[in-house]
Scaffold this motif. Structure first.
Motif, short mmCIF file in Angstrom:
data_model
loop_
_atom_site.label_atom_id
_atom_site.label_comp_id
_atom_site.label_asym_id
_atom_site.label_seq_id
_atom_site.Cartn_x
_atom_site.Cartn_y
_atom_site.Cartn_z
N ASN A 138 7.16 -13.57 16.71
CA ASN A 138 7.80 -13.38 15.39
C ASN A 138 8.80 -14.79 14.78
OD1 ASN A 138 6.81 -10.90 15.50
ND2 ASN A 138 9.03 -10.69 15.91
N ARG A 197 5.88 -5.68 23.82
CA ARG A 197 5.09 -5.32 23.53
C ARG A 197 4.82 -4.65 22.31
NH1 ARG A 197 1.05 -7.43 27.07
NH2 ARG A 197 -0.50 -6.22 26.92
N PHE A 223 1.75 -13.00 21.24
CA PHE A 223 3.25 -12.77 19.98
C PHE A 223 4.16 -13.32 19.02
CE2 PHE A 223 1.92 -9.69 23.63
CZ PHE A 223 1.23 -8.67 22.31
N GLU A 264 -2.91 -13.10 25.32
CA GLU A 264 -2.63 -12.83 24.49
C GLU A 264 -0.93 -13.17 23.81
OE1 GLU A 264 -3.63 -8.19 24.92
OE2 GLU A 264 -1.60 -7.93 25.08
N LEU A 318 -4.92 -10.49 19.78
CA LEU A 318 -4.50 -9.35 21.27
C LEU A 318 -6.12 -9.43 21.87
CD1 LEU A 318 -2.64 -6.71 19.22
CD2 LEU A 318 -1.27 -8.53 20.53
N SER A 371 0.31 -12.26 15.90
CA SER A 371 -0.17 -11.33 17.54
C SER A 371 -1.73 -11.86 17.28
CB SER A 371 -0.32 -9.75 17.38
OG SER A 371 1.42 -9.89 17.14
#
Length: 194
Positions: free
Chosen positions: A118, A17, A116, A114, A148, A146
């Motif tokens: 990469n 996170r 995330f 949420e 959020l 991201s």
């Protein structure tokens, strides 16, 4: 044999996170030392790992306390290839680290979602200096995304949407003895913008 030495490095939920985009949070199809791959072989490597985690915890203990249920869908993907060039080799790699987090607070009927992600792109070039010694250079570009909520009371229009990119390079040396290989490499800090 090369796949035994390569593999992703995983972080626990709390660290994930807080992931800032370091390449340690992106799986890799090849070893971190770019010179560790022999230059005389055609290599194709791929791996995909999916995992779901579930976690329960309490926020604001002692005052306005609420139980939170969190589900994390994890997906890691890495694919890469290397082609020999007669005393040298050229390789490309794509890898992705993706986390979908769903959280539900007992005091709020709405679920928080949420995301995330990469994505890492790498180019490797290795060359044999002698039959025992080889060196390599790698360039990598990482794109981060991201989405959020940050709090259960935040609406859709107040979410934080973050996009960033980092780029950097690495260099390595590898010396192959008969039954033992010795290597050294460095990946200086990546630079980028958000």
């Amino acid at each position: 044999w090369l796949m035994l030495l390569s593999g992703p490095i995983y972080a626990d939920i709390a660290e994930e996170r807080l992931a800032g985009g370091s390449s340690i949070f992106v799986p890799t199809a090849f070893p971190l030392n770019p010179a560790a791959n022999p230059t005389d072989q055609t290599i194709v490597a791929a791996q995909q790992i999916k995992r779901d985690d579930h976690m329960n915890f309490v926020v604001n203990p002692g005052g306005n306390e609420a139980a939170v249920e969190e589900k994390i869908a994890k997906k890691d993907l890495a694919i890469g290839g290397q082609y020999p060039l007669g005393g040298a080799a050229f390789g490309l790699q794509y890898s992705e680290f993706r986390r979908n987090v769903t959280a539900k607070n007992e005091n709020n009927s709405r679920e928080n979602h949420e995301l995330f992600v990469n994505r890492d792109y790498r180019m490797n070039f290795g060359i044999d200096f002698t039959p025992e010694l080889r060196g390599a250079f790698t360039f990598h570009y990482t794109a981060m995304q991201s989405d959020l909520a940050g709090s259960f009371s935040i609406g859709e229009t107040d979410r934080t949407r973050y996009h960033g990119s980092l780029s950097g390079y690495g260099i390595g040396l590898y010396y192959q003895l008969k039954a033992l290989g010795i290597g050294a490499f460095t990946h200086p800090p990546m630079r980028g913008k958000a």
